[in-house]
Structures are given as structure tokens and as C-alpha cells.
Design a protein around this motif. Structure first.
Motif, PDB file in Angstrom:
ATOM      1  N   VAL A  91       0.880  -1.132  -0.092  1.00 43.89           N
ATOM      2  CA  VAL A  91       0.180   0.039   0.032  1.00 43.89           C
ATOM      3  C   VAL A  91       0.970   1.179  -0.074  1.00 43.89           C
ATOM      4  O   VAL A  91       2.037   1.123   0.288  1.00 43.89           O
ATOM      5  N   ASP A  92       0.210   2.433  -0.283  1.00 50.12           N
ATOM      6  CA  ASP A  92       1.044   3.701  -0.169  1.00 50.12           C
ATOM      7  C   ASP A  92       1.690   3.980   1.002  1.00 50.12           C
ATOM      8  O   ASP A  92       1.168   3.357   2.146  1.00 50.12           O
ATOM      9  N   GLY A  93       2.871   4.226   0.946  1.00 52.76           N
ATOM     10  CA  GLY A  93       3.587   4.502   1.963  1.00 52.76           C
ATOM     11  C   GLY A  93       4.542   3.646   2.756  1.00 52.76           C
ATOM     12  O   GLY A  93       5.370   3.853   3.600  1.00 52.76           O
ATOM     13  N   ASP A  94       4.329   2.132   2.112  1.00 46.00           N
ATOM     14  CA  ASP A  94       5.109   1.059   2.571  1.00 46.00           C
ATOM     15  C   ASP A  94       6.602   1.596   2.177  1.00 46.00           C
ATOM     16  O   ASP A  94       6.841   2.046   1.278  1.00 46.00           O
ATOM     17  N   LEU A  95       7.383   0.762   3.040  1.00 49.62           N
ATOM     18  CA  LEU A  95       8.802   0.443   2.702  1.00 49.62           C
ATOM     19  C   LEU A  95       9.145  -0.953   2.351  1.00 49.62           C
ATOM     20  O   LEU A  95       8.909  -1.745   3.232  1.00 49.62           O
ATOM     21  N   VAL A  96       9.780  -1.348   1.011  1.00 43.81           N
ATOM     22  CA  VAL A  96      10.024  -2.867   0.840  1.00 43.81           C
ATOM     23  C   VAL A  96      11.327  -2.894   0.539  1.00 43.81           C
ATOM     24  O   VAL A  96      12.229  -2.281  -0.319  1.00 43.81           O
ATOM     25  N   SER A  97      12.119  -3.963   1.166  1.00 40.88           N
ATOM     26  CA  SER A  97      13.633  -4.163   1.126  1.00 40.88           C
ATOM     27  C   SER A  97      13.709  -5.215   0.511  1.00 40.88           C
ATOM     28  O   SER A  97      13.068  -6.430   0.682  1.00 40.88           O
ATOM     29  N   PHE A  98      14.567  -5.317  -0.427  1.00 42.23           N
ATOM     30  CA  PHE A  98      14.898  -6.680  -1.311  1.00 42.23           C
ATOM     31  C   PHE A  98      16.270  -6.797  -1.048  1.00 42.23           C
ATOM     32  O   PHE A  98      17.159  -5.993  -1.245  1.00 42.23           O
ATOM     33  N   ASP A  99      16.541  -8.168  -0.881  1.00 41.15           N
ATOM     34  CA  ASP A  99      18.034  -8.488  -0.652  1.00 41.15           C
ATOM     35  C   ASP A  99      18.129  -9.674  -1.439  1.00 41.15           C
ATOM     36  O   ASP A  99      17.388 -10.934  -1.373  1.00 41.15           O
ATOM     37  N   MET A 100      19.077  -9.532  -2.432  1.00 42.35           N
ATOM     38  CA  MET A 100      19.161 -10.486  -3.759  1.00 42.35           C
ATOM     39  C   MET A 100      20.696 -10.919  -3.937  1.00 42.35           C
ATOM     40  O   MET A 100      21.547 -10.360  -3.602  1.00 42.35           O
ATOM     41  N   GLY A 101      20.909 -12.254  -4.021  1.00 46.05           N
ATOM     42  CA  GLY A 101      22.041 -12.788  -4.217  1.00 46.05           C
ATOM     43  C   GLY A 101      21.874 -13.851  -5.385  1.00 46.05           C
ATOM     44  O   GLY A 101      20.983 -14.524  -5.724  1.00 46.05           O
ATOM     45  N   VAL A 102      23.173 -13.918  -6.327  1.00 42.20           N
ATOM     46  CA  VAL A 102      23.204 -15.084  -7.307  1.00 42.20           C
ATOM     47  C   VAL A 102      24.643 -15.483  -7.187  1.00 42.20           C
ATOM     48  O   VAL A 102      25.547 -15.189  -6.559  1.00 42.20           O
ATOM     49  N   VAL A 103      24.844 -16.893  -7.884  1.00 47.22           N
ATOM     50  CA  VAL A 103      25.987 -17.580  -7.730  1.00 47.22           C
ATOM     51  C   VAL A 103      26.395 -17.519  -9.548  1.00 47.22           C
ATOM     52  O   VAL A 103      25.493 -18.255 -10.277  1.00 47.22           O
ATOM     53  N   TYR A 108      29.731 -15.672  -5.615  1.00 41.01           N
ATOM     54  CA  TYR A 108      28.509 -15.003  -5.100  1.00 41.01           C
ATOM     55  C   TYR A 108      28.480 -13.317  -5.288  1.00 41.01           C
ATOM     56  O   TYR A 108      29.588 -12.627  -5.306  1.00 41.01           O
ATOM     57  N   GLY A 109      27.591 -12.990  -5.747  1.00 37.67           N
ATOM     58  CA  GLY A 109      26.919 -11.633  -5.764  1.00 37.67           C
ATOM     59  C   GLY A 109      25.884 -11.298  -4.800  1.00 37.67           C
ATOM     60  O   GLY A 109      24.948 -12.132  -4.541  1.00 37.67           O
ATOM     61  N   ASP A 110      25.977 -10.135  -4.004  1.00 38.82           N
ATOM     62  CA  ASP A 110      25.025 -10.000  -2.938  1.00 38.82           C
ATOM     63  C   ASP A 110      24.514  -8.525  -2.990  1.00 38.82           C
ATOM     64  O   ASP A 110      25.613  -7.627  -2.947  1.00 38.82           O
ATOM     65  N   SER A 111      23.614  -8.009  -2.869  1.00 42.39           N
ATOM     66  CA  SER A 111      23.137  -6.638  -2.797  1.00 42.39           C
ATOM     67  C   SER A 111      21.999  -6.488  -2.175  1.00 42.39           C
ATOM     68  O   SER A 111      20.978  -7.537  -2.481  1.00 42.39           O
ATOM     69  N   ALA A 112      21.449  -5.120  -1.698  1.00 41.00           N
ATOM     70  CA  ALA A 112      20.168  -5.032  -1.245  1.00 41.00           C
ATOM     71  C   ALA A 112      19.657  -3.616  -1.254  1.00 41.00           C
ATOM     72  O   ALA A 112      20.448  -2.562  -1.463  1.00 41.00           O
ATOM     73  N   THR A 113      18.294  -3.315  -1.487  1.00 39.76           N
ATOM     74  CA  THR A 113      17.916  -1.847  -1.516  1.00 39.76           C
ATOM     75  C   THR A 113      16.586  -1.752  -0.772  1.00 39.76           C
ATOM     76  O   THR A 113      15.855  -2.730  -0.602  1.00 39.76           O
ATOM     77  N   THR A 114      16.208  -0.692  -0.245  1.00 42.00           N
ATOM     78  CA  THR A 114      14.789  -0.402   0.149  1.00 42.00           C
ATOM     79  C   THR A 114      14.322   0.626  -0.815  1.00 42.00           C
ATOM     80  O   THR A 114      14.648   1.479  -1.005  1.00 42.00           O
ATOM     81  N   VAL A 115      12.973   0.398  -0.923  1.00 46.74           N
ATOM     82  CA  VAL A 115      12.032   0.915  -2.236  1.00 46.74           C
ATOM     83  C   VAL A 115      10.747   1.663  -1.551  1.00 46.74           C
ATOM     84  O   VAL A 115      10.190   1.000  -0.824  1.00 46.74           O
ATOM     85  N   PRO A 116      10.357   2.892  -1.696  1.00 44.62           N
ATOM     86  CA  PRO A 116       9.140   3.468  -1.080  1.00 44.62           C
ATOM     87  C   PRO A 116       8.318   3.026  -2.147  1.00 44.62           C
ATOM     88  O   PRO A 116       8.397   2.919  -3.263  1.00 44.62           O
ATOM     89  N   VAL A 117       7.065   2.864  -1.458  1.00 46.17           N
ATOM     90  CA  VAL A 117       5.788   2.656  -2.243  1.00 46.17           C
ATOM     91  C   VAL A 117       4.920   3.736  -2.432  1.00 46.17           C
ATOM     92  O   VAL A 117       4.640   4.359  -1.508  1.00 46.17           O
ATOM     93  N   GLY A 118       5.018   4.210  -3.779  1.00 47.12           N
ATOM     94  CA  GLY A 118       4.424   5.553  -3.864  1.00 47.12           C
ATOM     95  C   GLY A 118       5.306   6.650  -3.419  1.00 47.12           C
ATOM     96  O   GLY A 118       6.588   6.580  -3.326  1.00 47.12           O
ATOM     97  N   ALA A 119       4.694   7.740  -3.204  1.00 43.42           N
ATOM     98  CA  ALA A 119       5.574   9.002  -2.762  1.00 43.42           C
ATOM     99  C   ALA A 119       5.762   8.733  -1.308  1.00 43.42           C
ATOM    100  O   ALA A 119       4.652   8.732  -0.455  1.00 43.42           O
ATOM    101  N   VAL A 120       7.006   9.077  -0.737  1.00 39.74           N
ATOM    102  CA  VAL A 120       7.050   9.329   0.587  1.00 39.74           C
ATOM    103  C   VAL A 120       7.970  10.417   1.025  1.00 39.74           C
ATOM    104  O   VAL A 120       8.798  11.011   0.239  1.00 39.74           O
ATOM    105  N   ASN A 121       7.487  11.157   2.314  1.00 37.91           N
ATOM    106  CA  ASN A 121       8.362  12.303   2.675  1.00 37.91           C
ATOM    107  C   ASN A 121       8.410  12.108   4.207  1.00 37.91           C
ATOM    108  O   ASN A 121       8.283  10.976   5.003  1.00 37.91           O
ATOM    109  N   GLY A 122       8.997  13.174   4.823  1.00 36.67           N
ATOM    110  CA  GLY A 122       9.263  13.071   6.122  1.00 36.67           C
ATOM    111  C   GLY A 122      10.086  12.164   6.608  1.00 36.67           C
ATOM    112  O   GLY A 122      11.313  11.927   6.262  1.00 36.67           O
ATOM    113  N   ASP A 123       9.716  11.445   7.917  1.00 34.27           N
ATOM    114  CA  ASP A 123      10.373  10.376   8.619  1.00 34.27           C
ATOM    115  C   ASP A 123      10.805   9.130   7.585  1.00 34.27           C
ATOM    116  O   ASP A 123      11.989   8.526   7.711  1.00 34.27           O
TER     117      ASP A 123
END
Length: 255
Positions: A91-103, A108-123
Motif C-alpha cells: 500500500v502507499d507509504g510502505d517501505l519494501v526491502s529487497f536482498d538478492m544474491g546469485v552465484v 557470489y554476488g549480493d546486494s540490497a535496496t529499500t524502495v518506497p511504495v508511492g511517494a514518501v516524505n518526512g520520516d
């Protein structure tokens, strides 16, 4: 591959393989970011991750490791790491983190990112920005001649100066032919720890996990999903970084 104090040093050919593994991970994460929007079930991201692994003919690094049942770690809001993709709808305002790796080619490769759902501001915007910038501060210290805990100190200082907390239960790590190699890389400066000089050929997965509240976490009944104890929001960014004679080299970039 040489080994110094239990830490594997990679040569140029090995780092080239890790660069390709990291490039593939970065492309998958980019496609996952592009798929984030309100109304999407998080299991969709697992499907994307598996399909792209098939397309690239690489093995998902996390699937089956220590019994983990998915290719992708997908963590939402107060979930810090190791969350399961599911039928949960974003839903709007969620923060979803993806942690992904491959061989790829045995590495191994490994990386992660956190993505906002819709526009977020403030905290929420602040949490994302500070966590990403703390990763950049840590990477800047990944230089030959520095100490490993210069990375830890830089991350902790940046996060705490902005009034946020670093998670202490989970840490970054060395990476190579195994996903988790020595050394461990805490996001805080451990007291009394012996020096670990950074040498060319070390490859490190640096991954700040930051919360808007306190640093404590607990693991849910699925025995995997780690959440903030106070249920405050969390963010997670990670890059695989090689220590070279010419400074840090980020291996987990798409380009």
C-alpha cells in the motif's frame, strides 16, 4: 586466491567473476524496483527474481541456504531482513526491502535496496536517505591501509548523527566462493576488537540495517523474518565492494 588471517584475497580474474555476479544482481534489483507500486503482492517479486535467474542462467544464492525457502528476501516496513515474499499487498507509504544474491562462475554476488511504495516524505524519506548515505560513508572507508572498523565507525557515526539506530544483531560479511566469509562487518564499532587491516583483494558485503526507533530486533515464528522490537520502520542497503590499490570498487552496479 590467497588467505590472510582467515580472509580470502581475490585476484583480478576472481574479482571479474564477482563483478559479473554483482552486475546480474543489480539488474534484478533494478527490475524489482520498477515493479514496486500499490496493489502488488510481494510474491510477484519472487517470481521476477526466479525468472531473471533462469534468464541469466545463474543460481539464486539464498534459495535453500540454511533452509531459506525463497530466492529473494523481501521485508516490509518493520521487517528488517530475511522476510518472506507472500500474498501481502503493498500500500502507499510502505517501505519494501529487497536482498538478492546469485552465484555466477562459482562466485557470489549480493546486494540490497529499500524502495518506497508511492511517494514518501518526512520520516520515511529521511530513513531511506540516511541509510543509503551511511552505506556510501562506509564504502568510502573500504581502502587498503584502513582498518575494517573504520567502515563500521563511519556507518554508525552517520546514522546516529541523524537520530536513527543501527541494528547490531545482523552484520555485513566477506564474500567470494561462499556467501558468508570472514570477516564480519558490524555497522557499529565493536569495543576491544583487534585491528583487521584492509588489504587489496578483500571483497566485502557492506550492509547497513537502520531503524527509525531502537536498535533491537526479534525473529518471528517463521524462524527467519527479523523485525524491529519496537515495530519502528527499517531500511537496508547493501553493496559488494572490492578493496583495491586504487580505492573501493563497487561490484554490485548494473553499469
Amino acid at each position: 586466491m590467497k588467505k590472510v588471517r582467515g580472509i580470502f584475497l581475490k585476484n583480478d580474474l576472481e574479482i571479474a567473476s564477482m563483478r559479473e555476479a554483482g552486475r546480474i544482481v543489480a539488474i534484478i534489483l533494478r527490475e524489482l524496483r520498477e515493479a514496486v507500486k500499490p496493489g502488488v503482492k510481494t510474491m510477484v517479486f519472487e517470481e521476477i527474481a526466479r525468472k531473471r535467474c533462469d534468464d541469466f542462467k545463474v543460481k539464486p544464492a539464498f534459495l535453500g541456504m540454511y533452509g531459506f525457502p525463497y530466492a529473494l528476501c523481501c521485508s516490509v516496513n518493520e521487517e528488517v531482513v530475511h522476510g518472506f515474499p507472500s500474498e501481502r499487498v503493498l500500500v502507499d507509504g510502505d517501505l519494501v526491502s529487497f536482498d538478492m544474491g546469485v552465484v555466477y562462475d562459482g562466485f557470489y554476488g549480493d546486494s540490497a535496496t529499500t524502495v518506497p511504495v508511492g511517494a514518501v516524505n518526512g520520516d520515511r524519506e529521511k530513513l531511506l536517505r540516511v541509510t543509503k548515505e551511511s552505506l556510501e560513508a562506509g564504502i568510502a572507508e573500504a581502502r587498503a591501509g584502513n582498518d575494517l572498523y573504520d567502515i563500521s565507525r563511519a556507518v554508525q557515526k552517520y546514522v546516529e548523527e541523524h537520530g536513527l539506530s543501527v541494528v547490531r544483531r545482523f552484520v555485513g560479511h566477506g564474500i567470494g566462493r561462499k556467501l558468508h566469509e570472514k570477516p564480519e562487518i558490524p555497522n557499529f564499532e565493536p569495543k576491544g576488537a583487534p585491528r583487521v587491516p584492509l588489504l587489496p583483494g578483500m571483497v566485502l558485503a557492506i550492509e547497513p540495517m537502520v531503524t527509525a526507533g531502537g536498535p533491537d530486533v526479534e525473529v518471528l515464528s517463521d524462524n527467519w523474518t527479523a523485525v524491529t522490537k519496537d515495530r519502528s520502520l527499517s531500511a537496508h542497503f547493501e553493496h559488494t565492494v572490492a578493496v583495491t590499490k586504487n580505492g573501493p570498487r563497487i561490484l554490485s552496479l548494473a553499469d
